[in-house]
Design an enzyme around this catalytic site. Structure first.
Site, PDB file in Angstrom:
ATOM      1  N   ASP B 380       0.836  -1.195   0.000  1.00  0.00           N
ATOM      2  CA  ASP B 380       0.000   0.000   0.000  1.00  0.00           C
ATOM      3  C   ASP B 380       0.879   1.256   0.000  1.00  0.00           C
ATOM      4  O   ASP B 380       1.780   1.389   0.844  1.00  0.00           O
ATOM      5  CB  ASP B 380      -0.870  -0.049   1.264  1.00  0.00           C
ATOM      6  CG  ASP B 380      -1.969   0.993   1.234  1.00  0.00           C
ATOM      7  OD1 ASP B 380      -2.874   0.879   0.394  1.00  0.00           O
ATOM      8  OD2 ASP B 380      -1.904   1.932   2.062  1.00  0.00           O
ATOM      9  N   GLU B 409       1.623  -0.480  -5.066  1.00  0.00           N
ATOM     10  CA  GLU B 409       0.388   0.273  -5.270  1.00  0.00           C
ATOM     11  C   GLU B 409       0.732   1.767  -5.227  1.00  0.00           C
ATOM     12  O   GLU B 409       0.484   2.462  -4.255  1.00  0.00           O
ATOM     13  CB  GLU B 409      -0.656  -0.060  -4.195  1.00  0.00           C
ATOM     14  CG  GLU B 409      -2.025   0.542  -4.481  1.00  0.00           C
ATOM     15  CD  GLU B 409      -2.392   1.715  -3.582  1.00  0.00           C
ATOM     16  OE1 GLU B 409      -3.413   2.343  -3.836  1.00  0.00           O
ATOM     17  OE2 GLU B 409      -1.653   2.016  -2.621  1.00  0.00           O
TER      18      GLU B 409
END
Lengths: 649, 649
Positions: B380, B409
């Site tokens: 993330d 990401e």
């Protein structure tokens, strides 16, 4: 594990030639721009400097980097010392600037920023400790007091966002956990002549007044005023050394020389000496020195040819047999590019086990002539000697005399020419000689001045040489000579010509070859140095214009302008301080009148729409007022195939 | 002074990422091509090899380089071991090949070559000494005798030029004064899944059958057969850890959560644990392990989310206060991008003096889940943590288990995304989500597959994610969903979808934002996993086609084909062995029928003009025979907006 607290990364540094193995090049006083991509995690504000210094200085100077587009940053500095510079980059997260950036956005959003002001106190105190400027320090101390007082909140909020504070924070930034780029990169600074020079080549043996007679350095003296008046500042002589007699070539490259044939100057060496000696027919060392001195008085430097090859009669062949390659039959390997044979030339055997001794000797040749006042060498066929040798030789010579310049005579494959420039050649011959139409010329100039070559390869444009009588010129009229000269002189800040042949439009050619007929390479010629024509007048005029207008002292400052005619080409050149603005328009068709509309780069000139521009044709003196962006030009090649406009507003 | 006898220089080696600081990437069995410019003085023949080895092997293997255009050379090898490889280049002047090249030209020119044959004897004897192959050695010895005999001159001349000799000389070249490139470059080889993977994302808490109920890992088991039947091989779960309660967000990102709101899975940590713990509502560690095992049985790997941030309730906050940044008022700095505030998230303070301890702990989190069978991590927001941290973490994890893959990401600035790939991320999310029209798609694919990124950045195409409900899809019909899925799956070998929402075309959006309404990020949803439609059938079909047709297992093997309609886009993909040839044609207009003429790349397929090609539409099964280079296609989007043709001849 390296310090994990460093958050900025530095990459794509430019210039960085072969990962920093080779130096970028500039000349004294030039600006040097360094760019890099600076990246960090998150949204914090980055601060960065380019650090640079002359290699022998202890103290690094700093040029602050400014953000450009797409995470690229840029800084610029002027180089003021000859020789090597070093540069690198340091970048860090700037806590104080990040703090100011964030508090501004919160204030704009209407948030209370009491805690942020408290955070600010700590940061400002760090800046105060490092800040070397008294008035800035005083201001920061005032802010610390202000930020601490609840009652002066409104004023604190105002001052926290002030431009004055912003400038102090940039200027006196505290680099914390700074990242320094992992390489120190080299930059080499030459004297100005490396980038702005005007060459005239002639054979010293072709200067006698009496036809057929072998010219001497004394005869050359009488040519000097002409060359000076034409505006040249470098005279380049083909080799002046003793010429071999074995397998000597005759006129027009015939295999059998006649007894009175003088031979090819590049077949160096005979019983009277080698590379450190002078062909007796040209005169004595004193005559040579006299010529060098007289030329200097007229602002002209003499460039010598450095041709590392030997005639079979060169003293090296006996003194240093291991410097040559021996064949199975006990003979020395002569030069060849099979099936072609050059029996009058022995190439140096660079793989010799005696390479170190040999390299020292060759460096010695250059230093010998350097001691005689020679600071420019045109190097013959450098691409047939190892790159590493040149890298060593050029570095060694420049250690002794940083003024020495080397012109690479390599008309060969693109990457080889580029590598020679990378290993140290100050200038290189180019493909200009064969770039004829508009598309070719623009593509080539773009490659030279906008791509990676712009930082290490300094082009020297020649419309002809003794080795190249280009097909285009063989069939050309005087207008074409006028044009090819003008483009060489205005596209490139370094240019030259093989003078008497070019100026006299002596384009007699060997059939089907780009070679001159009755070439001076094989025989003595006699020239009437007093003869003038349209071309000789224009050569002098353009050299005068080049000298006066500093936009012509650089090559990479070119911008091609749109012009709606395939025979018309227009280009704009500007001095670094933007005070000298030049627009050249050429008609590439030497036979037909051409006209079209040219777009003036008003933005580069720094002048708005509709402000009238005064354009003065520097050759004819005619003046024009242009009001618009697009303007009409009409060039009759029989009159003059070009405009060189100086732009004023 | 380095050996002046070395005459070859090596430059512009490719791939060479940031001067060799970062590794190029390949997967097991892939071919790796290395190119470089090789230059030498003069006209001698160069010979060169790429040397390579797995980093722990002692012995270098060699792949012979072949000359391409413009002094560029190239060699290729297949990678057969996971982990780091090293490669470099060695190049030298090949005396024997130079000799053969020259003697051929002299013979062709009609010259006598007696001395050259003598020279050849010496050279062949050197080759014989090094030659490891008996038959070659025998042949060379015969030639030595032949070359020495005047009477066999005719035969000697013939054999000197023989192709057999040429091949032996190349193969058993004697490298003399060889130059080895000044860097040993890194290459990293991953398992195949790094380049070919098919992702399905869902929230494990949205798997309960009863509406409004919190799903569990046990409920997830019932979803597995559906995902397997749809042809996915990776399931990716948003964070499965305890969720913070302080400043918990409510439905639709409301600032005040209601008592029954479940919170955002990315606000990790509460009193029940942190990054190594499981949200109790999802079940036990045993339940989790059971799910992982059952998925594996169906050929599906579970990918976990690695989100390095903490809720204010995370145990780290008390245990490691120095891992967070403290403000002047004694509070911890929450996440913000001023003026936005995220009080439910504490970012990690990566500049902490305890960074080494912290890094070890974070590596430990990944290794903990790796020990539970997890080999893929979707990371993330990696761009908000230092690059150097990721470089360390990824390397450390791969030392323990080279199978581990990391998907970055980072939907952020281009160079930041590139740098993350350089420091080790196996795959990266991309801008595909916002590349809509033909020009955008072709430009982006070209950047990814033809520029420098192709060697280190492996794209993973997602038409949507829980964070991105693209405007285009918000207004789209089912055909658009069919189309955007198909392009993700066929342009890129790695692709994924935020599954139930996409397949059920649940495009309810927050007004004016690219966010889903009633997003699963903030609440539990319930899905009917048995519902099928045109899209779900096509998802399954295309995943089946991808698996079977190896052209889809690679991304860089794409060639766009000319097609004369701005709404139609055609691309060709080919397996490395050229046996699998695929042509995709898509109608980018989801509402109108479009037709046009597409050019088939017959040369790449390796088939001549006029040979009939049989094209089978892999979705519909329809077959066509195409005789010409240009062929007519007509796509009605209401029927199917694309063809996926397999080409046979």
């Amino acid at each position: 594990m390296k310090s994990g607290q460093k958050r900025v990364v530095i990459e794509n540094v430019y210039p960085e030639i072969n990962c920093g193995q080779h130096a970028a090049k500039r000349t004294l006083g030039q600006l040097f721009t360094v760019t890099a991509d600076l990246l960090a995690d998150g949204h914090d504000v980055i601060n960065a400097v380019v650090k640079y210094k002359p290699i022998n200085s202890k103290k690094w100077q700093e040029a602050r980097m400014q953000p450009q587009e797409n995470d690229q940053w840029s800084a610029q500095f002027a180089v003021e010392k000859q020789g090597y510079y070093q540069y690198t980059i340091t970048a860090w997260i700037d806590y104080a600037l990040t703090w100011q950036h964030n508090i501004e956005r919160k204030i704009t959003d209407g948030q209370r920023v009491n805690i942020e002001l408290q955070d600010g106190i700590t940061l400002l105190q760090e800046v105060i400790e490092k800040c070397s400027e008294r008035s800035a320090r005083t201001y920061l101390k005032e802010l610390v007091i202000l930020f601490a007082q609840e009652k002066s909140y409104a004023l604190a909020v105002e001052e926290a966002q002030s431009e004055k504070l912003h400038q102090i924070l940039i200027e006196f930034s505290v680099p914390t956990f700074a990242t320094t780029y992992n390489k120190i990169l080299p930059l080499y600074v030459d004297r100005k002549k490396a980038l702005f020079s005007t060459w005239y080549e002639f054979f010293p043996r072709s200067t006698a007044q009496k036809k057929g007679q072998h010219g001497t350095f004394k005869d050359c003296l009488s040519v000097l005023p002409y060359v000076a008046q034409q505006g040249f500042d470098v005279i380049y002589f083909p080799p002046i050394h003793p010429i071999g007699t074995s397998h000597r070539k005759g006129k027009n490259n015939s295999v059998q020389a006649k007894p009175d044939d003088v031979g090819v100057p590049w077949a160096i060496g005979n019983t009277t000496g080698g590379h450190k000696d002078i062909l007796p027919e040209l005169g004595s060392l004193e005559d040579f020195q006299k010529f060098v001195e007289e030329a200097q008085k007229l602002g002209i430097e003499l460039a010598l040819d450095f041709a590392l090859q030997c005639s079979p009669d060169h003293p090296y062949v006996k003194q240093h047999p291991k410097w040559f390659k021996w064949r199975a039959d006990g003979s020395v390997q002569y030069a060849e590019n099979p099936p072609k044979k050059y029996q009058d030339i022995y190439p140096i055997y660079f793989e010799s086990e005696e390479w170190e001794e040999m390299w020292e000797e060759f460096v010695g040749i250059v230093l010998y002539w350097n001691a005689m006042g020679i600071k420019i060498f045109r190097v013959d066929n450098p691409h047939t000697k190892p790159f590493g040798f040149w890298e060593y030789l050029i570095a060694e010579v420049k250690k002794q005399d940083p003024d020495v310049l080397f012109l690479s005579e390599a008309f060969t494959k693109p990457k080889t020419m580029q590598r020679l420039a990378k290993v140290g050649f100050s200038q290189g011959y180019t493909y200009y000689t064969w770039r004829n139409n508009k598309g070719e010329l623009i593509a080539y100039m773009t490659e030279l001045t906008q791509g990676p070559m712009k930082d290490y390869f300094r082009p020297n444009f020649w419309p002809n040489t003794p080795d190249i009588n280009p097909y285009m010129l063989q069939g050309g009229n005087e207008t074409l000579y006028v044009l090819r000269h003008m483009m060489a002189a205005t596209l490139s800040s370094n240019y030259g010509m093989y003078g008497p042949v070019y100026e006299q439009i002596d384009n007699a050619a060997m059939i089907g070859k780009e070679e001159y007929l009755n070439s001076e390479k094989y025989e003595v010629r006699t020239w009437d140095w007093t003869k003038t024509n349209k071309l000789t007048q224009l050569v002098a005029k353009i050299n005068e214009i080049r000298k006066k207008h500093t936009a012509f002292h650089f090559t990479n400052n070119i911008t091609f302008c749109s012009i709606e005619n395939e025979h018309l080409m227009a280009y704009f050149k500007q001095s670094e301080d933007k005070s000298n603005n030049i627009l050249c328009v050429v008609n590439l068709d030497p036979y037909k009148r051409q006209n079209g509309w040219v777009q003036v780069p008003r933005q580069k000139i720094g002048v708005k729409e509709n402000v009238p521009l005064r354009l003065t044709d520097l050759v004819t003196g005619d003046s024009y007022i242009w009001h618009d962006e697009w303007n009409y030009v009409d060039l009759d090649p029989n009159q003059l195939p070009y405009h060189i406009f100086s732009i004023h507003f």
